[in-house]
Design an enzyme around this catalytic site. Structure first.
Site: not given
Ligand code: NG1
Length: 393
Positions: A110, A166
């Site tokens: 999230l 994000d």
């Molecule tokens: P989360 O799982 O919220 O950390 C990560 C990446 C996103 C995206 C998603 C998969 C970071 C900070 N966040 O999100 O950019 O690749 O995984 O869709 O790298």
């Protein structure tokens, strides 16, 4: 002077593992946030603590070469923000002292990490008198899109080869809206969420610590995508990016060429990325049309692709999706990177209670011996973006 920097988490509705491949995503900012309550100091030092025991207080100097703390240390997200701003040429002559609090569940997909990066950046910019676009006041010295892009690059300091979803979702949230985010260049288009749609977020009770264990698995996927693209994109002559490949109308032909050219695992990674890219475009149309069933079906197909082709789901996430669908959700899928974390379900307003009751009875109570807490399962509202409130002049 003192202030409060507020940065929301986000839940991604569809478009998973597409951002670092240059393909769009459709998240929304959450009504849960990370808050830094700070006072400005004349010395270029950041000194922060947290009421939570697992987060030790820390301090570091605002100088050009800010070093990383040990892997997994939460200060690295604040260091990443400071480094990113300094490397962008923002002079940070004044520092901040304060406390970080928040109610975004941590390591749950999230985006609590990016919310901390964004809140840190906004506090430091405010402390140094730099206006951010979208805030009240004179012409911005830094635009929100520019800040989102630079903070996405900066957050890679923690070692994750992440995309830019994000930070952009956090900075551009709009109440009542999802956000279609495109990359290269970064663009954000708010899309109104139909009034009767509700989003249930449910934790798998397994942390997805991307500053720790899940990092290697995430980076391995990014590397596999680059390898697959080099083979398939290279064979297309001038075509180099996933975006060009997805724009090709002959989807079946592309997948057939990829199947012949790629080893089995790389083909499955490739198939997830290109089909997920197409699903985002279709999901945006379904949202604009208020087509609950259409959007829900796309979520289910997204989850299946993440489970079977991208191999980032877990049995617990699969179970949450199955229970939510059986209880009447229109769609459900894992959200964020996977490897644990949360699932998100789309429900019409009247289905929220039965879906939550079923998840409680069939997923949480057998595991916890009790009902889930409000951090484990909640209905999420599409919310506004990151901002600073000034306490006194
Ligand atoms: P989360 O799982 O919220 O950390 C990560 C990446 C996103 C995206 C998603 C998969 C970071 C900070 N966040 O999100 O950019 O690749 O995984 O869709 O790298």
């Amino acid at each position: 002077m003192s202030g409060l920097a507020i940065a929301p988490g986000r839940v991604n509705l569809i478009g998973e593992h597409t951002d670092y491949n240059g393909l769009p995503v459709l998240p929304m900012a959450l009504d849960r946030d990370i808050r830094i309550e700070y006072s400005v100091t004349d010395r270029p030092v950041v000194r922060l603590d947290s009421p939570r025991a697992r987060f030790d207080p820390f301090a570091f100097q605002l100088k050009r070469s800010i070093e990383a703390a040990r892997q997994g240390d939460w200060s690295n997200y604040v260091r990443a923000a400071a480094r990113g701003l300094l490397e962008h040429g923002v002079p940070l002559e004044r520092g901040i002292e304060g406390t970080v609090a928040g109610n975004v569940p941590i390591a749950s997909g999230l985006s609590s990490s990016s919310a901390l990066v964004v809140a840190s950046a906004l506090a430091l910019l405010n402390a140094n008198g730099v206006e951010v676009g979208g805030d009240p006041g004179p012409a911005p010295a830094i635009a929100r899109l520019e800040l989102a892009a630079l903070l996405a690059r900066a957050e890679r300091f923690v070692g994750l080869e992440g995309g830019g979803m994000d930070q952009a979702a956090c900075l551009h949230g709009v109440a009542g809206h999802a956000l279609r985010i495109d990359f290269e260049p970064l663009r954000v288009t708010p899309v109104a969420v139909p009034q009767r749609w509700r989003w249930v977020v449910a934790s798998s009770l397994a942390r997805a610590e991307k500053s720790r264990g899940a990092r290697a698995a995430y980076n391995e996927r990014a590397q596999q995508c680059r390898e697959a693209l080099a083979v398939v994109g290279g064979a297309e002559g001038e075509v180099v990016g996933f975006r060009d490949l997805v724009a090709d109308a002959d989807a079946d032909g592309l997948l057939e060429r990829a199947r012949r050219a790629l080893p089995r695992v790389l083909f499955r990674r490739f198939r997830h990325v290109v089909t997920e890219g197409r699903r985002v475009a279709l999901a945006e149309v379904a949202m604009r049309d208020g087509d609950t069933r259409g959007f829900g079906d796309l979520m289910v197909r997204s989850h299946e692709s993440l489970r079977d082709d991208y191999e980032v789901s877990t049995p617990e996430l699969d179970e949450i999706v199955a229970v939510a669908l059986q209880a009447g959700a229109a769609g459900a899928r894992l959200t964020g990177a996977g490897f644990g974390g949360c699932a998100v379900a789309l429900c019409e307003a009247g289905q929220v209670a039965p879906v939550m009751e079923a998840l409680s009875a069939r997923f949480y109570e057998p595991r916890l011996g009790a009902s889930p807490s409000g951090d484990m399962m909640f209905a999420a509202q599409p919310s506004g973006g990151a901002r600073v409130q000034i306490a006194d002049g």
